[in-house]
Design a protein around this motif. Structure first.
Motif, PDB file in Angstrom:
ATOM      1  N   ARG A   1      81.056  14.928  10.565  1.00 51.83           N
ATOM      2  CA  ARG A   1      80.435  13.572  11.035  1.00 51.83           C
ATOM      3  C   ARG A   1      78.977  13.345  10.031  1.00 51.83           C
ATOM      4  N   GLN A   2      78.447  14.268   9.812  1.00 49.20           N
ATOM      5  CA  GLN A   2      77.237  13.974   8.875  1.00 49.20           C
ATOM      6  C   GLN A   2      77.610  13.631   7.207  1.00 49.20           C
ATOM      7  N   ALA A   3      78.990  14.400   6.655  1.00 50.05           N
ATOM      8  CA  ALA A   3      79.260  14.022   5.608  1.00 50.05           C
ATOM      9  C   ALA A   3      79.772  12.507   5.630  1.00 50.05           C
ATOM     10  N   GLU A   4      80.468  12.311   6.516  1.00 50.98           N
ATOM     11  CA  GLU A   4      80.998  10.628   6.582  1.00 50.98           C
ATOM     12  C   GLU A   4      79.999   9.716   6.605  1.00 50.98           C
ATOM     13  N   LEU A   5      78.722   9.939   6.734  1.00 50.80           N
ATOM     14  CA  LEU A   5      77.263   9.187   6.845  1.00 50.80           C
ATOM     15  C   LEU A   5      76.989   8.908   5.276  1.00 50.80           C
ATOM     16  N   LEU A   6      77.367   9.711   4.370  1.00 49.94           N
ATOM     17  CA  LEU A   6      77.041   9.642   2.814  1.00 49.94           C
ATOM     18  C   LEU A   6      78.136   9.480   2.025  1.00 49.94           C
TER      19      LEU A   6
END
Length: 384
Positions: free
Chosen positions: A251-256
Protein backbone atom coordinates in the motif's frame (compact mmCIF):
# COMPACT_ATOMS: atom_id res chain seq x y z
CA UNK A 1 29.78 -47.18 0.80
CA UNK A 2 31.95 -47.23 -2.30
CA UNK A 3 33.08 -44.22 -4.30
CA UNK A 4 31.32 -40.89 -3.85
CA UNK A 5 28.61 -40.74 -1.19
CA UNK A 6 24.91 -40.18 -1.82
CA UNK A 7 24.04 -36.72 -0.44
CA UNK A 8 20.45 -35.82 0.45
CA UNK A 9 19.44 -32.19 1.00
CA UNK A 10 16.65 -31.47 3.46
CA UNK A 11 14.77 -28.34 2.39
CA UNK A 12 10.99 -28.28 2.46
CA UNK A 13 10.90 -25.17 0.23
CA UNK A 14 13.61 -26.24 -2.24
CA UNK A 15 11.28 -27.33 -5.04
CA UNK A 16 10.32 -23.82 -6.28
CA UNK A 17 14.00 -23.19 -7.06
CA UNK A 18 14.80 -26.66 -8.36
CA UNK A 19 11.70 -27.09 -10.55
CA UNK A 20 10.63 -24.19 -12.82
CA UNK A 21 6.98 -25.29 -12.86
CA UNK A 22 6.71 -24.53 -9.13
CA UNK A 23 8.57 -21.22 -9.18
CA UNK A 24 5.46 -19.17 -8.32
CA UNK A 25 5.86 -20.32 -4.71
CA UNK A 26 8.11 -18.44 -2.28
CA UNK A 27 11.87 -18.91 -2.13
CA UNK A 28 14.72 -17.88 0.14
CA UNK A 29 18.48 -17.78 0.09
CA UNK A 30 19.02 -21.26 1.48
CA UNK A 31 16.78 -22.83 -1.13
CA UNK A 32 18.98 -21.22 -3.76
CA UNK A 33 22.14 -22.49 -2.08
CA UNK A 34 20.80 -26.05 -1.73
CA UNK A 35 19.88 -26.13 -5.41
CA UNK A 36 23.15 -24.65 -6.66
CA UNK A 37 25.16 -27.04 -4.50
CA UNK A 38 23.00 -30.03 -5.42
CA UNK A 39 23.39 -29.36 -9.14
CA UNK A 40 27.14 -28.89 -8.73
CA UNK A 41 27.40 -32.26 -6.95
CA UNK A 42 25.48 -33.96 -9.76
CA UNK A 43 27.92 -32.49 -12.29
CA UNK A 44 30.78 -33.84 -10.17
CA UNK A 45 29.37 -37.37 -10.26
CA UNK A 46 27.61 -37.55 -6.90
CA UNK A 47 24.25 -39.16 -6.39
CA UNK A 48 21.98 -36.38 -5.07
CA UNK A 49 18.45 -36.28 -3.66
CA UNK A 50 16.24 -33.83 -1.78
CA UNK A 51 13.53 -34.14 0.84
CA UNK A 52 11.01 -31.41 0.03
CA UNK A 53 7.48 -30.30 0.85
CA UNK A 54 4.38 -31.65 -0.87
CA UNK A 55 3.51 -29.37 -3.79
CA UNK A 56 1.31 -32.12 -5.33
CA UNK A 57 4.31 -33.33 -7.34
CA UNK A 58 4.94 -37.08 -7.84
CA UNK A 59 7.10 -38.65 -5.15
CA UNK A 60 10.49 -39.59 -6.55
CA UNK A 61 10.35 -37.05 -9.41
CA UNK A 62 13.70 -35.80 -10.72
CA UNK A 63 14.92 -32.40 -11.85
CA UNK A 64 18.51 -31.62 -12.91
CA UNK A 65 19.50 -35.16 -11.95
CA UNK A 66 18.22 -34.67 -8.37
CA UNK A 67 15.58 -37.10 -7.12
CA UNK A 68 13.01 -35.60 -4.74
CA UNK A 69 11.05 -37.20 -1.90
CA UNK A 70 8.02 -35.33 -0.63
CA UNK A 71 6.78 -34.89 2.94
CA UNK A 72 3.65 -32.89 3.89
CA UNK A 73 1.58 -29.95 2.71
CA UNK A 74 1.88 -26.79 4.85
CA UNK A 75 -1.80 -26.87 5.88
CA UNK A 76 -2.01 -30.62 6.42
CA UNK A 77 -2.92 -32.08 9.81
CA UNK A 78 -4.56 -30.98 13.06
CA UNK A 79 -2.85 -28.12 14.94
CA UNK A 80 -0.60 -29.32 17.81
CA UNK A 81 -1.04 -32.98 16.80
CA UNK A 82 0.41 -32.36 13.35
CA UNK A 83 3.86 -31.89 14.88
CA UNK A 84 3.91 -35.69 15.18
CA UNK A 85 1.71 -36.53 12.20
CA UNK A 86 2.07 -35.74 9.40
CA UNK A 87 5.20 -33.64 9.98
CA UNK A 88 7.54 -35.86 12.00
CA UNK A 89 6.22 -39.09 10.45
CA UNK A 90 6.35 -37.88 6.84
CA UNK A 91 9.82 -36.36 7.26
CA UNK A 92 11.14 -39.57 8.79
CA UNK A 93 9.55 -41.66 6.02
CA UNK A 94 10.99 -39.43 3.27
CA UNK A 95 14.46 -39.58 4.84
CA UNK A 96 14.22 -43.39 4.81
CA UNK A 97 13.09 -43.47 1.18
CA UNK A 98 16.03 -41.27 0.24
CA UNK A 99 18.38 -43.76 1.91
CA UNK A 100 21.35 -41.41 1.63
CA UNK A 101 24.82 -41.68 3.16
CA UNK A 102 24.93 -38.01 4.16
CA UNK A 103 22.07 -35.64 4.97
CA UNK A 104 22.58 -31.90 4.55
CA UNK A 105 20.40 -29.22 6.13
CA UNK A 106 20.54 -25.56 7.11
CA UNK A 107 18.72 -22.96 9.24
CA UNK A 108 17.74 -23.31 12.89
CA UNK A 109 14.63 -25.38 13.54
CA UNK A 110 13.22 -28.62 14.83
CA UNK A 111 14.19 -30.38 11.59
CA UNK A 112 17.85 -30.35 12.66
CA UNK A 113 16.92 -32.43 15.71
CA UNK A 114 14.86 -34.86 13.65
CA UNK A 115 17.76 -35.29 11.23
CA UNK A 116 20.21 -35.76 14.09
CA UNK A 117 18.04 -38.48 15.64
CA UNK A 118 17.47 -40.15 12.27
CA UNK A 119 21.17 -40.20 11.41
CA UNK A 120 22.09 -41.56 14.83
CA UNK A 121 19.42 -44.27 14.55
CA UNK A 122 20.46 -45.44 11.07
CA UNK A 123 24.20 -44.78 11.15
CA UNK A 124 24.17 -41.94 8.62
CA UNK A 125 26.03 -38.61 8.67
CA UNK A 126 24.59 -35.12 9.15
CA UNK A 127 26.05 -31.87 7.82
CA UNK A 128 24.49 -28.70 9.21
CA UNK A 129 25.11 -25.32 7.61
CA UNK A 130 24.40 -22.06 9.42
CA UNK A 131 22.08 -19.79 7.40
CA UNK A 132 21.80 -16.72 9.64
CA UNK A 133 23.79 -15.12 12.45
CA UNK A 134 20.76 -15.70 14.69
CA UNK A 135 21.24 -19.47 14.29
CA UNK A 136 24.33 -19.13 16.48
CA UNK A 137 22.92 -17.44 19.60
CA UNK A 138 20.25 -19.06 21.83
CA UNK A 139 18.44 -15.80 22.57
CA UNK A 140 18.40 -14.86 18.89
CA UNK A 141 17.20 -18.35 17.90
CA UNK A 142 13.99 -17.53 19.81
CA UNK A 143 13.28 -14.84 17.21
CA UNK A 144 13.37 -17.40 14.40
CA UNK A 145 12.07 -20.55 16.12
CA UNK A 146 8.75 -19.99 17.88
CA UNK A 147 8.35 -23.00 20.19
CA UNK A 148 10.64 -24.10 23.01
CA UNK A 149 10.17 -27.71 21.88
CA UNK A 150 11.61 -26.84 18.46
CA UNK A 151 14.51 -24.89 19.96
CA UNK A 152 15.37 -27.90 22.12
CA UNK A 153 15.36 -30.18 19.07
CA UNK A 154 17.59 -27.69 17.26
CA UNK A 155 20.15 -27.86 20.09
CA UNK A 156 20.03 -31.68 20.00
CA UNK A 157 20.62 -31.77 16.25
CA UNK A 158 23.35 -29.13 16.31
CA UNK A 159 25.36 -31.11 18.84
CA UNK A 160 24.84 -34.38 16.96
CA UNK A 161 25.87 -33.02 13.57
CA UNK A 162 28.96 -34.73 12.17
CA UNK A 163 30.09 -31.51 10.47
CA UNK A 164 28.98 -27.91 10.91
CA UNK A 165 29.62 -25.25 8.28
CA UNK A 166 29.43 -21.49 8.92
CA UNK A 167 29.20 -18.56 6.53
CA UNK A 168 31.56 -16.25 8.38
CA UNK A 169 34.18 -16.02 11.12
CA UNK A 170 31.65 -14.25 13.32
CA UNK A 171 29.30 -17.22 13.07
CA UNK A 172 32.14 -19.60 13.93
CA UNK A 173 32.92 -17.62 17.07
CA UNK A 174 29.27 -17.38 18.11
CA UNK A 175 28.69 -21.12 17.68
CA UNK A 176 31.73 -21.96 19.75
CA UNK A 177 30.88 -19.45 22.47
CA UNK A 178 27.19 -20.27 22.86
CA UNK A 179 26.94 -23.94 21.88
CA UNK A 180 30.48 -25.27 22.23
CA UNK A 181 30.32 -26.40 18.60
CA UNK A 182 33.28 -26.06 16.24
CA UNK A 183 32.70 -25.33 12.56
CA UNK A 184 34.43 -24.68 9.26
CA UNK A 185 33.78 -21.72 7.01
CA UNK A 186 32.20 -22.61 3.68
CA UNK A 187 31.56 -19.87 1.15
CA UNK A 188 28.39 -19.79 -0.90
CA UNK A 189 27.91 -20.64 -4.53
CA UNK A 190 26.63 -17.98 -6.91
CA UNK A 191 24.65 -18.03 -10.14
CA UNK A 192 26.95 -16.82 -12.89
CA UNK A 193 25.70 -13.85 -14.95
CA UNK A 194 25.15 -14.00 -18.68
CA UNK A 195 28.45 -12.47 -19.77
CA UNK A 196 27.11 -11.73 -23.24
CA UNK A 197 24.06 -9.80 -22.09
CA UNK A 198 24.04 -6.03 -22.53
CA UNK A 199 23.35 -4.21 -19.27
CA UNK A 200 21.04 -1.21 -19.27
CA UNK A 201 21.23 0.19 -15.76
CA UNK A 202 17.70 1.59 -15.70
CA UNK A 203 17.09 0.87 -11.98
CA UNK A 204 18.76 3.30 -9.63
CA UNK A 205 18.17 1.37 -6.38
CA UNK A 206 17.10 -2.27 -5.94
CA UNK A 207 15.83 -4.13 -2.84
CA UNK A 208 15.29 -7.92 -2.90
CA UNK A 209 14.30 -9.76 0.26
CA UNK A 210 11.57 -11.65 2.04
CA UNK A 211 9.01 -9.30 3.55
CA UNK A 212 9.55 -10.11 7.22
CA UNK A 213 9.84 -7.68 10.11
CA UNK A 214 13.58 -7.91 10.71
CA UNK A 215 14.26 -7.33 7.00
CA UNK A 216 12.95 -3.75 7.55
CA UNK A 217 11.19 -3.17 4.21
CA UNK A 218 9.72 -0.03 5.79
CA UNK A 219 13.17 1.57 5.71
CA UNK A 220 13.47 1.00 1.97
CA UNK A 221 10.16 2.77 1.45
CA UNK A 222 11.42 5.59 3.65
CA UNK A 223 14.54 5.74 1.46
CA UNK A 224 12.46 5.99 -1.70
CA UNK A 225 10.35 8.72 -0.15
CA UNK A 226 13.48 10.70 0.75
CA UNK A 227 14.95 10.49 -2.78
CA UNK A 228 12.07 11.13 -5.22
CA UNK A 229 14.47 11.84 -8.09
CA UNK A 230 15.73 8.22 -8.11
CA UNK A 231 14.01 5.10 -9.48
CA UNK A 232 13.48 2.37 -6.86
CA UNK A 233 12.43 -1.25 -7.38
CA UNK A 234 11.30 -3.53 -4.54
CA UNK A 235 11.01 -7.33 -4.80
CA UNK A 236 9.63 -9.58 -2.06
CA UNK A 237 6.72 -11.97 -1.61
CA UNK A 238 4.28 -12.48 1.22
CA UNK A 239 5.65 -14.70 4.01
CA UNK A 240 3.74 -16.86 6.49
CA UNK A 241 2.83 -14.77 9.51
CA UNK A 242 3.59 -11.47 7.74
CA UNK A 243 0.50 -10.98 5.57
CA UNK A 244 -0.36 -7.66 7.21
CA UNK A 245 3.19 -6.37 6.76
CA UNK A 246 3.08 -7.33 3.07
CA UNK A 247 -0.21 -5.55 2.50
CA UNK A 248 1.00 -2.42 4.28
CA UNK A 249 4.30 -2.30 2.39
CA UNK A 250 2.50 -2.72 -0.92
CA UNK A 251 0.00 0.00 0.00
CA UNK A 252 2.74 2.45 0.95
CA UNK A 253 4.81 1.60 -2.14
CA UNK A 254 1.88 2.27 -4.46
CA UNK A 255 1.69 5.83 -3.12
CA UNK A 256 5.22 6.60 -4.37
CA UNK A 257 5.57 7.30 -8.12
CA UNK A 258 9.31 6.56 -8.03
CA UNK A 259 8.92 3.10 -6.43
CA UNK A 260 7.94 0.01 -8.41
CA UNK A 261 6.69 -2.78 -6.12
CA UNK A 262 6.97 -6.19 -7.84
CA UNK A 263 5.94 -8.54 -5.05
CA UNK A 264 7.25 -12.05 -5.51
CA UNK A 265 9.48 -12.63 -8.55
CA UNK A 266 10.58 -16.19 -9.49
CA UNK A 267 14.26 -16.97 -9.03
CA UNK A 268 14.75 -17.56 -12.75
CA UNK A 269 13.70 -13.96 -13.47
CA UNK A 270 15.10 -12.05 -10.52
CA UNK A 271 18.71 -12.20 -11.78
CA UNK A 272 17.99 -9.67 -14.52
CA UNK A 273 17.07 -7.07 -11.89
CA UNK A 274 20.59 -7.26 -10.42
CA UNK A 275 21.94 -6.68 -13.95
CA UNK A 276 19.79 -3.57 -14.34
CA UNK A 277 20.47 -2.01 -10.92
CA UNK A 278 23.00 0.73 -10.25
CA UNK A 279 22.91 0.05 -6.50
CA UNK A 280 21.62 -2.79 -4.34
CA UNK A 281 20.35 -1.88 -0.86
CA UNK A 282 19.87 -4.08 2.20
CA UNK A 283 17.99 -2.66 5.21
CA UNK A 284 17.88 -5.75 7.49
CA UNK A 285 18.50 -5.62 11.21
CA UNK A 286 20.37 -8.93 10.94
CA UNK A 287 21.39 -11.44 8.27
CA UNK A 288 23.63 -14.38 7.59
CA UNK A 289 25.61 -13.82 4.41
CA UNK A 290 22.93 -12.75 1.91
CA UNK A 291 22.83 -14.46 -1.49
CA UNK A 292 21.69 -11.11 -2.81
CA UNK A 293 25.09 -9.55 -2.03
CA UNK A 294 26.85 -12.12 -4.18
CA UNK A 295 24.30 -11.85 -6.98
CA UNK A 296 24.82 -8.07 -6.99
CA UNK A 297 28.62 -8.10 -6.81
CA UNK A 298 29.12 -10.72 -9.50
CA UNK A 299 27.19 -8.38 -11.82
CA UNK A 300 29.19 -5.34 -10.75
CA UNK A 301 26.42 -3.83 -8.62
CA UNK A 302 27.62 -2.10 -5.40
CA UNK A 303 25.88 -2.90 -2.12
CA UNK A 304 24.84 -0.36 0.50
CA UNK A 305 23.83 -2.09 3.72
CA UNK A 306 23.54 -1.54 7.46
CA UNK A 307 24.73 -5.15 7.86
CA UNK A 308 28.29 -6.07 6.83
CA UNK A 309 29.22 -9.76 7.35
CA UNK A 310 32.80 -9.98 8.66
CA UNK A 311 33.30 -6.40 7.45
CA UNK A 312 33.61 -7.56 3.85
CA UNK A 313 31.90 -4.52 2.30
CA UNK A 314 33.94 -1.91 4.13
CA UNK A 315 37.22 -3.82 3.94
CA UNK A 316 37.03 -4.42 0.19
CA UNK A 317 35.23 -1.26 -0.90
CA UNK A 318 32.22 -3.11 -2.34
CA UNK A 319 29.75 -0.34 -1.52
CA UNK A 320 29.22 1.33 1.82
CA UNK A 321 28.03 0.58 5.35
CA UNK A 322 26.05 3.55 6.71
CA UNK A 323 25.51 3.86 10.43
CA UNK A 324 22.10 5.52 10.33
CA UNK A 325 19.19 6.21 8.03
CA UNK A 326 20.41 9.74 7.16
CA UNK A 327 23.79 8.21 6.29
CA UNK A 328 22.02 5.62 4.11
CA UNK A 329 20.17 8.36 2.23
CA UNK A 330 23.41 10.27 1.63
CA UNK A 331 25.30 7.16 0.51
CA UNK A 332 22.61 6.10 -1.96
CA UNK A 333 22.25 9.57 -3.43
CA UNK A 334 26.00 10.00 -3.80
CA UNK A 335 26.69 6.67 -5.49
CA UNK A 336 23.57 6.66 -7.66
CA UNK A 337 24.35 10.05 -9.15
CA UNK A 338 28.15 9.73 -9.53
CA UNK A 339 28.77 7.39 -12.45
CA UNK A 340 32.56 7.70 -12.21
CA UNK A 341 32.70 6.65 -8.57
CA UNK A 342 30.15 3.92 -9.21
CA UNK A 343 32.16 2.48 -12.10
CA UNK A 344 35.20 2.19 -9.82
CA UNK A 345 33.21 0.32 -7.17
CA UNK A 346 31.57 -1.83 -9.85
CA UNK A 347 34.95 -3.02 -11.16
CA UNK A 348 36.05 -3.69 -7.58
CA UNK A 349 32.96 -5.86 -7.02
CA UNK A 350 33.64 -7.98 -10.11
CA UNK A 351 37.32 -8.35 -9.21
CA UNK A 352 36.42 -9.40 -5.67
CA UNK A 353 34.04 -12.07 -6.92
CA UNK A 354 36.50 -13.39 -9.51
CA UNK A 355 39.14 -13.74 -6.81
CA UNK A 356 37.03 -15.10 -3.95
CA UNK A 357 33.95 -16.79 -5.38
CA UNK A 358 35.10 -19.08 -8.13
CA UNK A 359 32.48 -21.84 -7.86
CA UNK A 360 35.05 -24.61 -8.36
CA UNK A 361 37.12 -23.26 -5.48
CA UNK A 362 34.04 -22.77 -3.27
CA UNK A 363 32.79 -26.26 -3.99
CA UNK A 364 36.02 -27.82 -2.79
CA UNK A 365 35.18 -27.16 0.88
CA UNK A 366 31.89 -29.04 0.55
CA UNK A 367 33.44 -31.92 -1.38
CA UNK A 368 36.17 -32.29 1.22
CA UNK A 369 33.55 -32.37 3.99
CA UNK A 370 31.41 -35.00 2.26
CA UNK A 371 34.38 -37.16 1.29
CA UNK A 372 35.84 -36.98 4.81
CA UNK A 373 32.55 -38.18 6.30
CA UNK A 374 32.30 -40.92 3.69
CA UNK A 375 35.80 -42.14 4.54
CA UNK A 376 34.93 -42.12 8.24
CA UNK A 377 31.86 -44.25 7.58
CA UNK A 378 33.86 -46.73 5.53
CA UNK A 379 36.46 -47.07 8.29
CA UNK A 380 33.73 -47.65 10.86
CA UNK A 381 32.27 -50.37 8.65
CA UNK A 382 35.65 -52.09 8.30
CA UNK A 383 36.19 -51.94 12.07
CA UNK A 384 32.78 -53.53 12.67
Amino acid sequence: MHGKPHVCFFGLMNLPVLAPEFESHGIGGEQVQHTLLGRALVRDGYRVSMVVGDYLQPDGAQWSGIRTFKTFRPDEGIPVLRFIHPRWTSIWAALKRADADIYYASSAGMHIGLLGLFCRRYGRKLVYRVAHDNDCTPEAVKLLVKYGRDRMLYRVGLRRADAVLAQSQQQRELLLRHYGVDSDIAAMLVSEPDRGAATDRDIDVLWVNNLRGFKRPDLFIELARALPQLRFHMIGGEEDGYAQLYREMRRQAELLPNLCFHGRVPYSRVQSFYERARIFVNTSDSEGFPNSFLQAWVRGTPVISFFDPDGVIARNGLGSVPGSMPDMIDAVQSLATNSGARDVVSRRCRDYMNLNYNNDMTLRVYLNTFDRLADRTQLAGLAA
